[in-house]
Scaffold this active site. Structure first.
Site, PDB file in Angstrom:
ATOM      1  CG  ASP A 131      -1.980  -0.994   1.256  1.00 55.53           C
ATOM      2  OD1 ASP A 131      -2.146  -1.682   0.243  1.00 55.53           O
ATOM      3  OD2 ASP A 131      -2.680  -1.097   2.282  1.00 55.53           O
ATOM      4  CD  GLN A 160      -0.704   7.910  -2.110  1.00 52.72           C
ATOM      5  OE1 GLN A 160       0.299   8.633  -2.166  1.00 52.72           O
ATOM      6  NE2 GLN A 160      -1.231   7.495  -0.967  1.00 52.72           N
ATOM      7  NE  ARG A 181      -3.284  -1.929  -4.471  1.00 52.59           N
ATOM      8  CZ  ARG A 181      -2.995  -2.036  -3.160  1.00 52.59           C
ATOM      9  NH1 ARG A 181      -3.072  -0.992  -2.357  1.00 52.59           N
ATOM     10  NH2 ARG A 181      -2.622  -3.186  -2.661  1.00 52.59           N
ATOM     11  CE  LYS A 184     -11.033   8.873  -8.950  1.00 53.63           C
ATOM     12  NZ  LYS A 184     -12.388   9.455  -8.882  1.00 53.63           N
ATOM     13  CB  ALA A 186      -6.971   7.086   0.837  1.00 56.72           C
ATOM     14  NE  ARG A 289      -7.907   5.348   5.700  1.00 60.07           N
ATOM     15  CZ  ARG A 289      -7.237   4.671   6.619  1.00 60.07           C
ATOM     16  NH1 ARG A 289      -6.979   5.218   7.788  1.00 60.07           N
ATOM     17  NH2 ARG A 289      -6.800   3.459   6.372  1.00 60.07           N
TER      18      ARG A 289
HETATM   19  P1  FDA Z   1     -14.167   8.382  -5.971  1.00 59.95           P
HETATM   20  O1  FDA Z   1     -13.743   8.638  -4.575  1.00 59.95           O
HETATM   21  O2  FDA Z   1     -14.223   9.520  -6.920  1.00 59.95           O
HETATM   22  O3  FDA Z   1     -15.482   7.572  -5.983  1.00 59.95           O
HETATM   23  C1  FDA Z   1     -16.138   7.199  -7.171  1.00 59.95           C
HETATM   24  C2  FDA Z   1     -17.427   6.491  -6.828  1.00 59.95           C
HETATM   25  O4  FDA Z   1     -17.099   5.287  -6.136  1.00 59.95           O
HETATM   26  C3  FDA Z   1     -18.318   7.243  -5.858  1.00 59.95           C
HETATM   27  O5  FDA Z   1     -19.152   8.137  -6.522  1.00 59.95           O
HETATM   28  C4  FDA Z   1     -19.078   6.114  -5.206  1.00 59.95           C
HETATM   29  O6  FDA Z   1     -20.114   5.656  -6.058  1.00 59.95           O
HETATM   30  C5  FDA Z   1     -18.033   5.022  -5.119  1.00 59.95           C
HETATM   31  N1  FDA Z   1     -17.333   5.029  -3.820  1.00 59.95           N
HETATM   32  C6  FDA Z   1     -16.094   5.464  -3.570  1.00 59.95           C
HETATM   33  N2  FDA Z   1     -15.771   5.270  -2.269  1.00 59.95           N
HETATM   34  C7  FDA Z   1     -16.874   4.712  -1.707  1.00 59.95           C
HETATM   35  C8  FDA Z   1     -17.195   4.289  -0.394  1.00 59.95           C
HETATM   36  N3  FDA Z   1     -16.331   4.392   0.609  1.00 59.95           N
HETATM   37  N4  FDA Z   1     -18.426   3.747  -0.186  1.00 59.95           N
HETATM   38  C9  FDA Z   1     -19.306   3.606  -1.186  1.00 59.95           C
HETATM   39  N5  FDA Z   1     -19.060   4.007  -2.451  1.00 59.95           N
HETATM   40  C10 FDA Z   1     -17.870   4.546  -2.705  1.00 59.95           C
HETATM   41  N6  FDA Z   1      -5.349   4.788  -1.339  1.00 59.95           N
HETATM   42  C11 FDA Z   1      -4.088   5.086  -0.928  1.00 59.95           C
HETATM   43  O7  FDA Z   1      -3.784   6.257  -0.675  1.00 59.95           O
HETATM   44  N7  FDA Z   1      -3.158   4.083  -0.803  1.00 59.95           N
HETATM   45  C12 FDA Z   1      -3.433   2.792  -1.111  1.00 59.95           C
HETATM   46  O8  FDA Z   1      -2.559   1.922  -1.015  1.00 59.95           O
HETATM   47  C13 FDA Z   1      -4.755   2.476  -1.547  1.00 59.95           C
HETATM   48  N8  FDA Z   1      -5.100   1.192  -1.873  1.00 59.95           N
HETATM   49  C14 FDA Z   1      -6.324   0.958  -2.476  1.00 59.95           C
HETATM   50  C15 FDA Z   1      -6.616  -0.311  -2.983  1.00 59.95           C
HETATM   51  C16 FDA Z   1      -7.784  -0.518  -3.715  1.00 59.95           C
HETATM   52  C17 FDA Z   1      -8.077  -1.876  -4.276  1.00 59.95           C
HETATM   53  C18 FDA Z   1      -8.684   0.572  -3.944  1.00 59.95           C
HETATM   54  C19 FDA Z   1      -9.924   0.401  -4.778  1.00 59.95           C
HETATM   55  C20 FDA Z   1      -8.419   1.809  -3.391  1.00 59.95           C
HETATM   56  C21 FDA Z   1      -7.255   2.015  -2.648  1.00 59.95           C
HETATM   57  N9  FDA Z   1      -6.972   3.263  -2.098  1.00 59.95           N
HETATM   58  C22 FDA Z   1      -5.696   3.523  -1.650  1.00 59.95           C
HETATM   59  C23 FDA Z   1      -8.055   4.276  -1.917  1.00 59.95           C
HETATM   60  C24 FDA Z   1      -8.109   5.282  -3.056  1.00 59.95           C
HETATM   61  O9  FDA Z   1      -6.996   6.135  -3.004  1.00 59.95           O
HETATM   62  C25 FDA Z   1      -9.398   6.127  -2.968  1.00 59.95           C
HETATM   63  O10 FDA Z   1      -9.406   6.857  -1.765  1.00 59.95           O
HETATM   64  C26 FDA Z   1     -10.685   5.321  -3.036  1.00 59.95           C
HETATM   65  O11 FDA Z   1     -10.571   4.244  -3.917  1.00 59.95           O
HETATM   66  C27 FDA Z   1     -11.846   6.220  -3.522  1.00 59.95           C
HETATM   67  O12 FDA Z   1     -11.573   6.665  -4.836  1.00 59.95           O
HETATM   68  P2  FDA Z   1     -12.288   6.104  -6.162  1.00 59.95           P
HETATM   69  O13 FDA Z   1     -11.248   5.935  -7.203  1.00 59.95           O
HETATM   70  O14 FDA Z   1     -13.057   4.893  -5.852  1.00 59.95           O
HETATM   71  O15 FDA Z   1     -13.167   7.299  -6.692  1.00 59.95           O
END
Ligand code: FDA
Length: 322
Positions: A131, A160, A181, A184, A186, A289
């Site tokens: 991660d 990221q 991987r 976006k 977090a 989170r």
């Molecule tokens: P975005 O946040 O724009 O969300 C798009 C859509 O997804 C939303 O409109 C909603 O429909 C849905 N959605 C998103 N989050 C949701 C929630 N919590 N509950 C319900 N629906 C939700 N980050 C990091 O900094 N280091 C890391 O190592 C990782 N590892 C990681 C592994 C995997 C497999 C994933 C999918 C994500 C991570 N992340 C991460 C987290 C990542 O950085 C990010 O914060 C989240 O994935 C939310 O971003 P989205 O790309 O999903 O889009």
């Protein structure tokens, strides 16, 4: 944004998270995003996902440990996870967090534990992923990742998209033919190092997706598109089609319990899908989170609590969040 920041802030308060933790598993609302508190529960959840053709990445929840003894214990736990995955013939890997392996104590100590985990995984024919945590750890994480990957060749790394530096980092890693991987991001990062608006994060994500997929077409990367955003998923699918990239040269990743509708759609379209499966007793900050990313999830928690008191249908906890 205010609600998001408030929930994110709450997630850092131990008294709040402990109080939620006491209720979360009992009332079931945490189970939506956390596979359970024990490895056995996580393995059961993973077996179900693998039976549906998904791969899994097991993640033992927890961050920043402050003693070598605690870091060694975490390391032993990761190795048990690998052995259990191997014994149960589960398709997938484990995701590790370097601050759980003593990165705050010493980089070299952390590197030696990460190497031990990767070496054990390699002996079992498995892989690991790292991660990416807050920006204070980016340099050290890249450095440790590079040495582990050079030595063991079975490690992937999260990058990221919101960080300005990420394009350079991706290019720097190319010679290692890594699994990247793309997420976006977090964490809350200052504007001198990370783009801030959703529009800019999305634009960066798409640009880096294209960079990785074009690199994959030349054999440089194995990209993992880790997002629940249908626009990011759509962009990746369109780019893979443009590049005529077969589905075994990249994958999608999503988190356990989030956008299960999109998970089904992506999988049904013939794509590889890996689900990140978190478990452990220290699940509350992670759970908070997830709430802060989508405050609508708070409604789902409330419904679970109301259901438990008999005022709403019993299965409210199983409703999709999106
Ligand atoms: P975005 O946040 O724009 O969300 C798009 C859509 O997804 C939303 O409109 C909603 O429909 C849905 N959605 C998103 N989050 C949701 C929630 N919590 N509950 C319900 N629906 C939700 N980050 C990091 O900094 N280091 C890391 O190592 C990782 N590892 C990681 C592994 C995997 C497999 C994933 C999918 C994500 C991570 N992340 C991460 C987290 C990542 O950085 C990010 O914060 C989240 O994935 C939310 O971003 P989205 O790309 O999903 O889009």
């Amino acid at each position: 944004m205010l609600i998001r920041n408030f929930i994110f802030w709450l997630s850092t308060k131990r008294r709040v998270t402990n109080s939620i933790a006491r209720r979360g598993m009992k009332y079931g609302f945490a189970r939506r995003f956390v596979a359970g508190e024990t490895l056995e529960e996580a393995i059961t959840a993973s077996q179900e996902l693998c039976a549906q053709g998904r791969r899994v990445s097991l993640n033992h929840l927890g961050e920043n440990v402050s003693t070598e003894t605690a870091a060694r214990e975490v390391c032993g736990g990761y190795i048990r996870m690998l052995e259990e995955m191997h014994a149960k013939n589960l398709k997938g890997n484990i995701s590790i967090k370097l601050t759980q392996l003593g990165l705050d104590i010493s980089k070299d100590f952390c590197r030696s534990l990460a190497r031990e985990i990767a070496a054990r995984a390699s002996a079992l024919g498995l892989t690991i992923e790292m991660d990416m945590e807050g920006s204070a750890y980016t340099d050290a994480t890249l450095d440790i990742y590079e040495s582990v990957q050079r030595e063991c060749g079975n490690a992937g790394l999260a990058i990221q998209a919101y960080l300005y530096r990420s394009e350079k980092d991706i290019l720097r890693l190319a010679p290692l033919k890594p699994k990247i991987r793309l997420v976006k991001g977090a964490y809350r990062e200052p504007k001198n190092i990370a783009v801030q608006s959703k529009k800019d994060v999305d634009a960066a994500y798409k640009r880096l997706t294209t960079l990785l997929l074009e690199g994959a077409a030349q054999g440089a990367y194995f990209p993992a598109i880790a997002s629940h955003d249908p626009f990011m998923v759509g962009h990746a699918q369109a780019e893979a089609a443009r590049l005529k990239l077969p589905p075994d040269r990249y994958e999608f990743q999503m988190i356990y319990g989030i956008r299960r509708d999109l998970q089904n759609e992506v999988f049904a379209a013939g794509n590889g899908l890996q689900v990140y499966v978190p478990f452990g007793t220290d699940w509350c900050p992670y759970f908070m989170r997830r709430l802060s990313e989508r405050p609508a999830n708070c409604w789902f928690v409330l419904r679970s609590l109301i259901a438990e008191s008999g005022a709403a249908p019993k299965h409210a906890t199983n409703q999709p969040a999106a």
